[in-house]
Scaffold this motif. Structure first.
Motif, PDB file in Angstrom:
ATOM      1  N   UNK A 330      -3.909 -12.679   8.844  1.00 17.50           N
ATOM      2  CA  UNK A 330      -3.409 -11.784   7.796  1.00 17.50           C
ATOM      3  C   UNK A 330      -2.060 -11.204   8.192  1.00 17.50           C
ATOM      4  N   UNK A 331      -1.902 -10.903   9.462  1.00 20.30           N
ATOM      5  CA  UNK A 331      -0.659 -10.298   9.920  1.00 20.30           C
ATOM      6  C   UNK A 331       0.517 -11.262   9.751  1.00 20.30           C
ATOM      7  N   UNK A 332       0.292 -12.515  10.167  1.00 19.63           N
ATOM      8  CA  UNK A 332       1.347 -13.523  10.009  1.00 19.63           C
ATOM      9  C   UNK A 332       1.732 -13.668   8.542  1.00 19.63           C
ATOM     10  N   UNK A 333       0.700 -13.633   7.686  1.00 16.63           N
ATOM     11  CA  UNK A 333       0.962 -13.850   6.262  1.00 16.63           C
ATOM     12  C   UNK A 333       1.743 -12.681   5.671  1.00 16.63           C
ATOM     13  N   UNK A 334       1.392 -11.459   6.074  1.00 18.43           N
ATOM     14  CA  UNK A 334       2.140 -10.290   5.592  1.00 18.43           C
ATOM     15  C   UNK A 334       3.598 -10.402   6.018  1.00 18.43           C
ATOM     16  N   UNK A 335       3.803 -10.737   7.288  1.00 19.22           N
ATOM     17  CA  UNK A 335       5.179 -10.837   7.770  1.00 19.22           C
ATOM     18  C   UNK A 335       5.904 -12.033   7.170  1.00 19.22           C
ATOM     19  N   UNK A 336       5.112 -13.013   6.718  1.00 21.73           N
ATOM     20  CA  UNK A 336       5.712 -14.174   6.065  1.00 21.73           C
ATOM     21  C   UNK A 336       6.213 -13.857   4.667  1.00 21.73           C
ATOM     22  N   UNK A 337       5.812 -12.718   4.098  1.00 18.40           N
ATOM     23  CA  UNK A 337       6.372 -12.330   2.821  1.00 18.40           C
ATOM     24  C   UNK A 337       5.392 -12.237   1.667  1.00 18.40           C
ATOM     25  N   UNK A 338       4.092 -12.052   1.966  1.00 16.73           N
ATOM     26  CA  UNK A 338       3.139 -11.829   0.880  1.00 16.73           C
ATOM     27  C   UNK A 338       2.652 -10.386   0.954  1.00 16.73           C
ATOM     28  N   UNK A 339       2.752  -9.681  -0.147  1.00 20.93           N
ATOM     29  CA  UNK A 339       2.205  -8.328  -0.218  1.00 20.93           C
ATOM     30  C   UNK A 339       1.049  -8.348  -1.200  1.00 20.93           C
ATOM     31  N   UNK A 340       0.010  -7.567  -0.909  1.00 19.66           N
ATOM     32  CA  UNK A 340      -1.192  -7.632  -1.731  1.00 19.66           C
ATOM     33  C   UNK A 340      -1.663  -6.244  -2.135  1.00 19.66           C
ATOM     34  N   UNK A 341      -1.914  -6.090  -3.417  1.00 17.95           N
ATOM     35  CA  UNK A 341      -2.639  -4.916  -3.900  1.00 17.95           C
ATOM     36  C   UNK A 341      -4.084  -5.376  -4.003  1.00 17.95           C
ATOM     37  N   UNK A 344     -10.233  -3.955  -4.203  1.00 17.81           N
ATOM     38  CA  UNK A 344     -11.048  -2.775  -3.959  1.00 17.81           C
ATOM     39  C   UNK A 344     -10.263  -1.841  -3.053  1.00 17.81           C
ATOM     40  N   UNK A 345      -9.652  -0.820  -3.643  1.00 18.17           N
ATOM     41  CA  UNK A 345      -8.732  -0.017  -2.848  1.00 18.17           C
ATOM     42  C   UNK A 345      -9.432   0.769  -1.754  1.00 18.17           C
ATOM     43  N   UNK A 346     -10.717   1.113  -1.958  1.00 17.04           N
ATOM     44  CA  UNK A 346     -11.406   1.876  -0.926  1.00 17.04           C
ATOM     45  C   UNK A 346     -11.826   0.998   0.232  1.00 17.04           C
ATOM     46  N   UNK A 347     -12.129  -0.232  -0.103  1.00 15.39           N
ATOM     47  CA  UNK A 347     -12.670  -1.151   0.887  1.00 15.39           C
ATOM     48  C   UNK A 347     -11.559  -1.809   1.691  1.00 15.39           C
ATOM     49  N   UNK A 348     -10.520  -2.233   1.010  1.00 16.17           N
ATOM     50  CA  UNK A 348      -9.499  -3.022   1.678  1.00 16.17           C
ATOM     51  C   UNK A 348      -8.120  -2.388   1.637  1.00 16.17           C
ATOM     52  N   UNK A 349      -7.895  -1.473   0.701  1.00 11.24           N
ATOM     53  CA  UNK A 349      -6.520  -1.050   0.487  1.00 11.24           C
ATOM     54  C   UNK A 349      -6.096   0.184   1.270  1.00 11.24           C
ATOM     55  N   UNK A 350      -7.051   1.063   1.579  1.00 12.23           N
ATOM     56  CA  UNK A 350      -6.686   2.356   2.148  1.00 12.23           C
ATOM     57  C   UNK A 350      -7.655   2.743   3.249  1.00 12.23           C
ATOM     58  N   UNK A 351      -7.197   3.603   4.134  1.00  9.07           N
ATOM     59  CA  UNK A 351      -8.122   4.262   5.051  1.00  9.07           C
ATOM     60  C   UNK A 351      -8.217   5.689   4.528  1.00  9.07           C
ATOM     61  N   UNK A 429      -1.344  -8.910  -7.122  1.00  9.40           N
ATOM     62  CA  UNK A 429      -1.915  -7.665  -7.641  1.00  9.40           C
ATOM     63  C   UNK A 429      -3.304  -7.970  -8.184  1.00  9.40           C
ATOM     64  N   UNK A 430      -4.321  -7.552  -7.428  1.00  8.18           N
ATOM     65  CA  UNK A 430      -5.694  -7.813  -7.845  1.00  8.18           C
ATOM     66  C   UNK A 430      -6.269  -6.552  -8.463  1.00  8.18           C
TER      67      UNK A 430
END
Lengths: 517, 317
Positions: A330-341, A344-351, A429-430
């Motif tokens: 996931x880290x490589x992919x983020x740095x590769x240029x994919x951003x994801x909303x 489930x914002x509570x489960x995956x999006x935020x602490x 954007x999911x």
């Protein structure tokens, strides 16, 4: 109509939770033969009001009348005895139990020996399902049946207990357009056979279609009740939000350029080894929004997870700007240029127990300027937070506030600020507006379109058909882990999409086998 | 090979049943508790307490001059009562106060070790073993016990064995054929759904845990006044945990748990027989046998078994 005694009436209903007035002197009445809409934004207090009526919370103040007689509803049992039936937003069904077992639970028919009389139950259920035209299989297990049937089971459950009024809490959120039509037919059947319906929703079109009257509440306060002949989506929206809102997504045609995301024949299985993606291929170009429609659970979640490196693909390839990133971290992919909303914002999006500032840099927290060598740079993090709070209009006292204490819409804005802030090549954007109120929806949609116009590729996945249709330049429909339809955004109609979503229609070639070519 | 054949005898199977009995009782208790949504690691402590109080009450019965059988029967009732009371501590902590069920269970197990050790010292002025007390001896069932082979295996045993064997079909009947069973299972799977149809989640969870206390206490009593006639410190020796493994192994079904307990009981019995037959394997390895089987069961080699969805999660209204 108003001369008759209402079947259910709530007078001056007030419910106070510590620090919050969830319901503030609300009046509501439902009469025989009608569908009453209950409209309000998320958190306006609709569900609380109905939970009080169903005996799940004691009211702080106010009275409930059933056919003119005042009653004290202290627990669901009492509500059931007074003929109040409720279908909750999240189904209250026991998955490993059969349909019949779920329907009779708590009111079981017994044989002479005191054992469960499942045969009698099945008979009664059959009679009821014929009477109200609610087709179910009494011996099927809940975990094996469709969402539409599960909903019919929920309705039968209330009828089995002799419900004289039915409350439906956001019942259409999980249904296809065709299933929604089916549900509306059921609702009409019910009102005709003497069971009025309270229909909780924030979907204006649906309220306009099925309701006789609509009661609107905003931030716990009663705004008013309006006959449907006097209402329009615009009127209802401004009653709900308290100002005029733009309901239609406003956008120019897109100008697609080079291919940014190329997904080739992806196959994947779930943790039980069952196939969830069966050869998915599509492309997203820079400067276009591609929307994925489909009934929840047809592989959309897994598809995003495969693209973002959270779920392993068994075969196939994901390419970003020509570079293969299949099964990268996931880290490589983020740095590769994919951003994801994430969906489930509570489960995956935020602490939730981190501050806005900390949540705002998640994923970039170890990168300059937010970190220097092994040390975090708090000044940079704070400055950045102040900046995006301003720009994205996050309603909060300060950037130290815990994300847990923000409303759903503001939480979502924090995620969107963070993801757009990465300046990605591809924005996924999911369910970008799930559980977000109308005002924030407008804002979020604008931001997504801005990204497209800035030349980014955008992939939108949503269970809300209106959202997919409003945003997308091109619409893909997923069914059983495959893409079964591809339709240009401006040509799509709800009915047509519904046919694809139900698997009744297909305009894409069948997928190839499990191996990459 | 000859040695192996020589240990395969009627007495081996009879002792399999004896070794399986306390496990069966505790496992059935575990099933009721977990089916209602409460993980009950405290079974170990409940059994230990059951074993102790059965001995203690039987002892005082004899002291007061009651006939041995009456004293022992009173001991059995005492084990049930104390097993129930200890289970209620677990129930209160995990249902009412919504604490972590594993932590509560572990605490009760430690408490049971300390309490029984202390009472042994305090009442009997001894440590290690209690004095001998009246026990519940084997009571052959007329006619049935005369059946060749089966008679000796099943019908020439302590009454507690009969109770355990009858409890299996009875538990299965209650869980799967009665409205009460349907409700217990619903509460363990989806308590909110049960609540919304007017079922009292808390009451049923207390009932599930209470049944595990009664059955666990009985299982403990069998160790002290069924198989033997004394109480030994720490005599449960992990049987409560093995019973929990049998619950998982048996997929939360009484019949499945019966099979698992018989397997563990067999491992235990054969371990004793092999030792007695003087097999040239260090006894420590043989002693490990039942526990190794437990580990294998827990590691899930038996295929996926799905626990009740809400087991371990406190219910808040």
């Amino acid at each position: 109509m108003n001369k008759k005694t209402p079947v259910i009436e709530m007078r001056d209903m007030t419910k106070v939770f510590p620090g919050v007035i969830a319901n503030d002197h609300i009046n509501l009445a439902v009469y025989e033969g009608e569908v009453l809409g209950l409209l309000g934004e998320n958190g306006a207090g609709k569900s609380v009001l109905m939970s009080v009526l169903y005996g799940l919370y004691p009211p702080t103040e106010g009275e409930i009348f059933v056919r003119g007689k005042q009653v004290d509803i202290t627990e669901p049992k009492v509500a059931i005895e007074h003929g109040i039936g409720m279908v909750h937003q999240h189904f209250m069904l026991v998955p490993p139990f059969t349909v019949a077992e779920n329907i009779i639970l708590g009111s079981e028919p017994r044989t002479g020996a005191g054992t469960l009389d499942i045969a009698k139950a099945a008979e009664d259920i059959k009679a009821l399902s014929e009477k109200y035209n609610l087709e179910v299989d009494p011996y099927a297990k809940i975990e094996d049946i469709s969402v539409g049937m599960a909903q019919r089971v929920e309705i039968l459950k209330t009828m089995y207990r002799g419900a004289q009024v039915l409350i439906l809490d956001e019942p259409t959120a999980v249904l296809t357009p065709q299933e929604i039509k089916g549900l509306f037919k059921i609702m009409r059947n019910l009102t005709e056979s003497g069971v009025p319906v309270i229909f909780i929703s924030h979907k204006l079109k649906e309220l306009m279609e099925i309701c006789d009257r609509v009661t609107v509440i905003r931030r716990g306060k009663m705004i008013g009740t309006i006959g449907i002949e006097d209402a329009s989506p615009q009127v209802l929206a401004s009653m709900m939000v308290g100002r005029d809102v733009v309901l239609e997504v406003d956008k120019e045609a897109g100008h697609p350029k080079e291919v940014t995301l190329d997904v080739k024949n992806i196959h994947a299985v779930d943790q039980n080894g069952l196939p969830v993606l069966n050869g998915v291929s599509f492309q997203v170009r820079a400067g276009e929004i591609v929307g994925i429609a489909g009934v929840a659970g047809n592989g959309q979640s897994e598809l995003i997870e495969v693209i973002t490196g959270l779920h392993k693909a068994k075969s196939g390839a994901v390419q970003l700007m020509g570079e293969t990133i299949t099964n990268h971290s996931a880290k490589q992919i983020i740095h590769g240029g994919i951003a994801t909303i994430p969906e489930d914002r509570h489960h995956r999006g935020l602490i939730l127990d981190f501050s806005i500032a900390d949540n705002g840099v998640l994923g970039s927290h170890d990168q300059p300027p937010f970190a220097r060598w092994i040390r975090r740079n708090f000044d940079a993090i704070k400055d950045y937070a102040d900046e995006f709070i301003q720009e994205f209009d996050v309603r909060t006292p300060n950037q130290e506030a815990l994300v847990r204490n923000l409303s759903g819409g503001n939480q979502q804005k924090v995620i969107i600020a963070r993801e757009i802030g990465r300046e990605p090549n591809l924005l996924i954007a999911a369910q970008p507006t799930r559980g977000v109120d109308v005002g924030a929806i407008e804002f979020i949609h604008k931001r997504i379109i801005e990204q497209r116009d800035a030349g980014k590729a955008v992939l939108v996945i949503s269970n809300e058909l209106d959202e997919v249709m409003g945003l997308s330049d091109r619409i893909l429909v997923m069914f059983h882990g495959e893409i079964v339809g591809e339709i240009p955004g401006e040509e799509a109609t709800e009915d047509e999409l519904g046919l694809y979503m139900a698997g009744a229609k297909r305009n894409t070639p069948p997928s190839q086998g499990g191996e990459t070519k | 090979m000859d040695v192996l054949l020589s240990v395969l005898s009627v007495s081996l199977f009879a002792s399999t049943i004896r070794a399986a009995t306390p496990l069966m009782l505790a496992a059935l208790g575990g099933i009721f508790s977990e089916r209602s949504g409460i993980v009950n690691i405290a079974l170990e402590g409940i059994m230990l307490a059951g074993a102790f109080f059965a001995m203690m009450i039987s002892y005082f019965g004899a002291q007061m001059g009651f006939p041995p059988l009456v004293s022992a029967a009173a001991g059995l009732v005492g084990a049930i009562i104390f097993g129930f009371l200890i289970s209620m501590i677990h129930a209160l902590v995990s249902i009412r106060f919504q604490a972590d069920q594993v932590v509560s269970g572990v605490a009760i197990n430690i408490l049971a070790v300390g309490l029984t050790g202390f009472l042994l010292q305090f009442i009997f002025k001894t440590s290690g073993n209690s004095p001998s007390v009246p026990s519940l001896p084997a009571m052959p069932i007329p006619l049935l016990s005369k059946i060749p082979v089966l008679g000796d295996i099943f019908f020439n045993q302590s009454p507690i064995v009969y109770i355990a064997l009858l409890a299996v079909p009875l538990s299965a009947f209650v869980l799967f054929r009665t409205p009460l069973g349907l409700r217990i299972r619903a509460v363990g799977e989806h308590p909110k759904a049960a609540d919304t149809v007017g079922i009292n989640v808390f009451k049923l969870r207390y009932l599930g845990v209470g049944l595990s206390g009664i059955l666990g206490g009985l299982g403990g009593a069998y160790l002290s006044i069924g198989q033997l006639n004394i109480f030994t410190e720490g005599m449960t020796n992990g049987r409560g945990y093995i019973a929990l493994a049998a619950v998982i192994f048996g997929k939360w079904n009484p019949w499945g748990a019966l099979g698992a307990c018989l397997l563990f009981g067999f491992a235990d019995a054969i371990q004793i027989s092999l030792q007695n037959a003087g097999v040239n394997i260090p006894s420590d390895f043989l002693l490990m046998l039942p526990y190794i089987l437990t580990l294998i069961a827990l590691a899930g080699f038996i295929g996926r078994s799905r626990p009740p969805a809400a087991a371990g999660a406190p219910y808040e209204k």
